[in-house]
Design a protein around this motif. Structure first.
Motif, mmCIF file in Angstrom:
data_model
loop_
_atom_site.group_PDB
_atom_site.id
_atom_site.type_symbol
_atom_site.label_atom_id
_atom_site.label_comp_id
_atom_site.label_asym_id
_atom_site.label_seq_id
_atom_site.Cartn_x
_atom_site.Cartn_y
_atom_site.Cartn_z
ATOM 1 N N ILE A 25 6.997 -8.848 5.829
ATOM 2 C CA ILE A 25 8.126 -9.479 5.129
ATOM 3 C C ILE A 25 8.662 -8.617 3.989
ATOM 4 O O ILE A 25 9.572 -9.021 3.282
ATOM 5 N N GLY A 26 8.098 -7.426 3.803
ATOM 6 C CA GLY A 26 8.692 -6.485 2.856
ATOM 7 C C GLY A 26 8.122 -6.482 1.457
ATOM 8 O O GLY A 26 8.777 -5.979 0.529
ATOM 9 N N ILE A 27 6.908 -7.002 1.264
ATOM 10 C CA ILE A 27 6.257 -6.890 -0.046
ATOM 11 C C ILE A 27 5.907 -5.438 -0.289
ATOM 12 O O ILE A 27 5.419 -4.742 0.607
ATOM 13 N N LYS A 28 6.145 -4.938 -1.487
ATOM 14 C CA LYS A 28 5.891 -3.530 -1.792
ATOM 15 C C LYS A 28 4.467 -3.280 -2.290
ATOM 16 O O LYS A 28 3.881 -2.233 -2.008
ATOM 17 N N TYR A 29 3.922 -4.231 -3.049
ATOM 18 C CA TYR A 29 2.573 -4.076 -3.611
ATOM 19 C C TYR A 29 1.803 -5.374 -3.427
ATOM 20 O O TYR A 29 2.306 -6.461 -3.729
ATOM 21 N N LEU A 30 0.574 -5.248 -2.939
ATOM 22 C CA LEU A 30 -0.339 -6.385 -2.826
ATOM 23 C C LEU A 30 -1.659 -5.982 -3.465
ATOM 24 O O LEU A 30 -2.300 -5.028 -3.030
ATOM 25 N N THR A 31 -2.047 -6.686 -4.528
ATOM 26 C CA THR A 31 -3.295 -6.388 -5.234
ATOM 27 C C THR A 31 -4.285 -7.516 -4.986
ATOM 28 O O THR A 31 -3.994 -8.675 -5.295
#
Length: 252
Positions: A65-71
């Motif tokens: 879905i286009g999330i740039k960063y996942l922490t």
């Protein structure tokens, strides 16, 4: 703050998520593995194994879905207090995850990164993390940050000490420390602050997670244990985020 109890009547297709306005950075405190296992009469380690499957699904959806960063808060500086067998199992799960998931993550253009002081992790963990980053650092899709031996207070202390050392060594010339300068020494340098921090399992606290970066993050809590957390739950959090009025201390 929003506390969500899953309703079977709510499905992803009903939420009308705006894919042009998804958060740039999502951070998740992966909580509830032990409680999930206990409720099923299983060892805590089985809860952690089930949680890995959730990681797989959530990372895939964030990428799609286009999330740039996942922490993902995977192991805190305080988690060393847990029983040795559980800590060892978590370290083995980390190695297994990186080895089994690497090809798919790389194929999907994911950058596998880590934040925290990994110097205390077993050698095999450090080697897998370093190898995964080196082989994916030139990818251009989702950046997956695994927060390992991470503590928000330790991060700030490390940043201050690194800054002081650079001033002493003549590497940094400044008479006044600004936010921009200090942020260069954080584990998350060059990354945007998290737009939303998600915590499942019913707990409503940060637990020493991203203390500097969370200044204007939205918070989203649920009573769903991490192994039961689905992409529909993720989309509900995103839908709620998109319907909040973010003013950053100002007035619209």
């Amino acid at each position: 703050m929003f506390f969500f109890k899953r309703s079977k009547k709510k499905h992803q297709e009903d939420l009308h998520i705006d894919l042009d306005n998804v958060p740039e950075h999502i951070a998740i405190i992966m909580d509830g593995n032990g409680r999930w296992a206990k409720a099923k009469g299983l060892p805590r380690t089985m809860g952690h194994k089930a949680g890995v499957e959730t990681i797989r699904n959530i990372v895939k959806d964030c990428s799609n879905i286009g999330i740039k960063y996942l922490t993902l808060y995977a192991f805190s500086t305080e988690n060393w207090k847990r029983p040795k067998d559980e800590v060892n199992a978590l370290m083995e799960l980390l190695v297994t995850y990186l080895r089994q998931e690497f090809e798919e993550l790389n194929r999907n253009n994911v950058i596998i990164n880590n934040i925290g002081d990994i110097s205390m992790l077993p050698k095999r963990c450090r080697e897998e993390l370093d190898s995964a980053y080196e082989r994916t650092k030139n990818n251009t899709g989702l950046t997956l940050n695994l927060a390992l031996n991470y503590g928000g207070r330790k991060e700030i202390l490390d940043a201050v000490n690194g800054l002081v050392d650079d001033i002493k060594d003549g590497k940094l010339q400044c008479t006044k420390v600004t936010e921009d300068i200090l942020e260069r020494y954080l584990y998350t340098k060059d990354m945007p602050d998290p737009d939303i921090i998600i915590r499942p399992s019913g707990e409503q606290r940060l637990s020493n997670f991203l203390l500097w970066q969370c200044a204007y993050s939205e918070f989203w809590y649920s009573n769903i244990n991490w192994p039961d957390f689905t992409k529909e739950d993720l989309h509900k959090a995103i839908w709620d985020y998109q319907h909040r009025d973010r003013r950053f201390g100002g007035i619209k």
